[in-house]
Structures are given as structure tokens and as C-alpha cells.
Write an enzyme that holds these catalytic residues in place. Sequence first.
Site, short mmCIF file in Angstrom:
data_model
loop_
_atom_site.label_atom_id
_atom_site.label_comp_id
_atom_site.label_asym_id
_atom_site.label_seq_id
_atom_site.Cartn_x
_atom_site.Cartn_y
_atom_site.Cartn_z
N HIS A 5 4.21 -23.10 7.02
CA HIS A 5 5.65 -23.26 6.86
C HIS A 5 6.23 -24.36 7.75
CE1 HIS A 5 5.86 -20.54 10.33
NE2 HIS A 5 7.12 -20.87 10.48
N LYS B 8 3.71 -17.77 23.58
CA LYS B 8 4.69 -16.71 23.35
C LYS B 8 5.26 -16.29 24.70
CE LYS B 8 3.13 -15.00 18.95
NZ LYS B 8 4.20 -15.56 18.12
N ARG C 174 0.81 -1.23 0.00
CA ARG C 174 0.00 0.00 0.00
C ARG C 174 0.84 1.27 0.00
NH1 ARG C 174 -4.05 -1.08 4.85
NH2 ARG C 174 -2.03 -1.56 5.76
N HIS D 114 -0.10 -24.94 12.54
CA HIS D 114 1.21 -25.56 12.76
C HIS D 114 1.13 -26.78 13.70
CE1 HIS D 114 2.52 -22.04 10.78
NE2 HIS D 114 2.69 -21.26 11.83
C1 BG6 Z 1 3.77 -17.85 12.41
C2 BG6 Z 1 2.96 -17.17 13.47
O1 BG6 Z 1 2.94 -18.57 11.54
O2 BG6 Z 1 4.69 -18.73 13.03
C3 BG6 Z 1 3.87 -16.43 14.44
O3 BG6 Z 1 2.05 -16.26 12.87
C4 BG6 Z 1 4.93 -17.35 14.99
O4 BG6 Z 1 3.10 -15.87 15.50
C5 BG6 Z 1 5.62 -18.10 13.86
O5 BG6 Z 1 5.86 -16.55 15.70
C6 BG6 Z 1 6.55 -19.15 14.41
O6 BG6 Z 1 7.30 -19.71 13.37
P1 BG6 Z 1 8.76 -20.24 13.59
O7 BG6 Z 1 9.15 -20.83 12.29
O8 BG6 Z 1 9.59 -19.05 13.97
O9 BG6 Z 1 8.65 -21.24 14.69
#
Ligand code: BG6
Length: 478
Positions: free
Chosen positions: A165, A327, A36, A227
Site C-alpha cells: 500500500h 514501532k 471463519r 514498504h
Molecule cells: C502494514 C504493516 O503493512 O503497514 C503494519 O503490517 C504497519 O505493521 C502498517 O503498521 C503501516 O502502514 P501505514 O500506512 O499506517 O504507515
Amino acid sequence: QRQMCIRDRRKLIPALYHRHCAGQLPEQARIITLGRRDLSRDDYLASIFDKSHAQISEKYFNAEQWQAFSGRIEYRKLDANSDADFDNLAEHLQDAQDRIRIFYLSTSPDLFAGICQRLARSDLVHENSRVVLEKPLGRDLESADAINACVESVFDENRIYRIDHYLGKEAVQNLMALRFGNSIFEPLWSHGKIRDVQITLAEQLGVEGRGEFYDATGTLRDMVQNHLMQLLCIVAMEPPISMDADNVRDEKLKVIRSLEPFTAESVRANAVRGQYQAGIVNDDKVPGYRDEPGIGADSRTETFIALKARINNWRWSGVPFYLRTGKRMHEQVSEVVINFFSLPHAIYPASEHGDSVNRLYIRLQPQESIELHLMAKQAGDRNILKPVKLDLDLTGSGERHLDAYERLLMDVVRGNQTLFVRRDELNAAWQWVEPIMQAWDASEKPPKFYPSGTPGPAAARDLIVRDGRCWIEDTDQG
Ligand code: BG6
């Protein structure tokens, strides 16, 4: 779209840089960042440099390569709600009609449907076009379904890449290799042999400038629905017929469908939500969640979750899966721990080194490793046992491990969907977490508070202690 800014600098740009250095990006490949803000290309490149550079280890950073790589990057201002901006983009891309086009949507999910419709309206979607959708996709089953229906009116399911991921992480690939590339683990991989499974995704980070996004999202949608559940699937799935995308995803779907559904009552008994308060993490004083920018003063959004889950199928009947993520915890660790049953009858004296449970650790972070903890005889003492670790050295070859995004982005380019989430999987995952969301929304009780830098609220410990077990860091071997 703040989330997008963080991800492109910290994850996507470094991943593409590495693939560029590996010679995997075709010469004519271009990276067009759309945002943006009204920035010149130079300003954009300057704005990403520090954060991207920080993610690339010095050993692999090369100024000349970066220069060549950044020559591929363009920046264009685009308002996701403006038809005219999409028309301009289409005009800009006119000379690249037959190329593979990947639209990576790292925006708020509310924009996914509108963006896809505008892409189609401006004739930007061709046979070779694919779309990547970031999580969380929707806020619940209904919203996810509505977004998916819209996206699917533009892209077929085999061109939709729902990215998680965690599925691209090296250790997760290794967990699959361990399970499905060896014969010795399969007979041990079930109830009767495995006492319980613990999955922990603990972060020391807080909400990292994503306060508004996080407060509207919470840990259940940010980490558990995707995840954590995907990891659970990889641990618990049956061997697929092949590594073909649909065969793998069929097996993961079966796991999610076998999860015992939560009810309001079982949420009270088997789910804990927490929120961090001020505290000390790595010797630094950090503010409480409610004092972070963008967070409401009486926010009830959870930053920690612990769950006890059960998979009601032949393999896993009776085996509890203890899941945790949060967290601002005391350590930064992502791991799966498989606890095997102890011996039916002990002929050696109890070890002074702690319990004699055999364990398999699959650690994703900070250092990828797979360790099998066994008992062995202590040198010299005939009858004294001590724990030893069989360590599968995953980093010793000296080769750089691909970051999850590198692997996944190249999979999109190659058209391989094995490590991406199918729509029915996503729906089943929403279905499983929905009763938890509903029970918490209906509850008058706020989340349990925990000081930053600790392993979460005491209730998370009670959840497992009442079963006569403990979280792995509380065992002597942990
Ligand atoms: C992300 C979340 O998908 O994954 C984040 O939105 C989180 O909140 C992150 O910190 C953690 O990923 P990784 O690969 O650092 O464990």
C-alpha cells in the site's frame, strides 16, 4: 486470519465506501467478505461499523450513503481449507459469471496457495478474475517462490496483484511526479550532488492486537522487505520509458539488483535491530513488546530496524542510504529526506540557525508534504542567512486525497499493475534481506532494547554518527 479482520475494517471497507460515494462502483458491484466466524450479515456489519466509521472523517461520512454502501456487503462463513465451502461460494456466484471478480487474500500467506487451488477447483476463476495478495508474501525467497508458483498455476502473472500500500500513497505518487514530471531535479539526483538519503517509517503504534502474527513476522518482513524497499526504489530508480506497468517495474527491479548484498560481517556493521520496552508514548504508559498479548516472554523478534544500504550503480555510487523503521517510536512520521552536499566554500558566516545543507523532504505521514529547505538572507542583516522552506502545498486544493487502498483497489478493477509488485521484484527483495535474517538467526545476541517513545536504540544513532552525519531529527533544521 486476525490480520484480515483488522485490515478489512480499517482499510478496505473505508476505501470502498469512499469509492462508492465517488460513484466509481458499478451499481451491481458486490462486496463479499469471507471469514471463519459464523456471523449473520447484520452481525458482521455491526462488527465493522465502529472501526470503519472511525477511519472516515466526519466531513465525508454520510449515514444514507453508508446505508446504501452496506447494502452491497455480504458476509459468508468460509473455511479456507474446505472444498465444500468453496463449492458453496461458486454456487452463490453462479449468476455473476461474466463479471470482473477480484479475490482479495488478506490471510496468512501460508493459505494463499491452498485458496487459489480451491478457487480453481470450484471453477471460480474466469478470464475476468484477478487475485490480490497481501504482504508479506512468504517468509523467505524459497517460501515466496513456492507460493507464487502455486498461485501462478491458477492466475497468470498479469492477473496477480501483489499489493504494497505504500506505492499507492499520494506522496509517493508525488515523488514520482516530482522526479519524472520536472526537469530541474534530474541533474541534481545523483552522487556528487546528493550526500545521503534517509528514509524513516516511524510508528507510535505497537503490535495492535496482532501479537501472534507480528512475533512470527518481525519488522524485516513486515516493513523492510516491502514498504521500505519500494520507497527506496522510487527514490533511486532511473526514469522509466513510460508509466506502463512493466517499464516501471523493470526500473525498480534494477535498483534492488544493484543493492550491495549484505554479508554476516556487514550485517554486524550496518544493520541494527531493536525491540521496544515499556515506556511512554503520547503521555500514555505502554507495555513492552514482550508483555503484549501473544508474544513470547523471551521473544527475539525485532520491532525496529536501522540499515545503511548502498546502491552500486552509476547514479548512486558512494551515496549511503540510511533506512529506519520501528514501532512505538517517539513520533509518527514517514518521510524521505534527500540531503544535498554543502557548499564547497562558504562566503557567508556560519548560520546560527544550524547547518546549511539543502534538503528535500518528502513526507508521507502524518501530513503529506514536499519541502525544499534552502538558505535565504535574513531581512535587514546583510550577511546573515537563515533557512527557509519552499513548500509544495499538496493539500491546499481542498480536494480529498485518495487513501492508498482506494487508488490500488480501483487499479485492480481497471487492470492496471503499475503500482503492484512483480514476482521478480519480490524475489530480488527477499534475496537482499535474506542474509540479514540469517545473520540475526545465527546470532546469540538479542535485539537492542529501546524504551517506547524514543527514536530507537542508541546503536541506530551510532550507525550514522560514525559517518559524520546524523538522523534528520538531530539536526537543527530537522
Ligand atoms: C502494514 C504493516 O503493512 O503497514 C503494519 O503490517 C504497519 O505493521 C502498517 O503498521 C503501516 O502502514 P501505514 O500506512 O499506517 O504507515
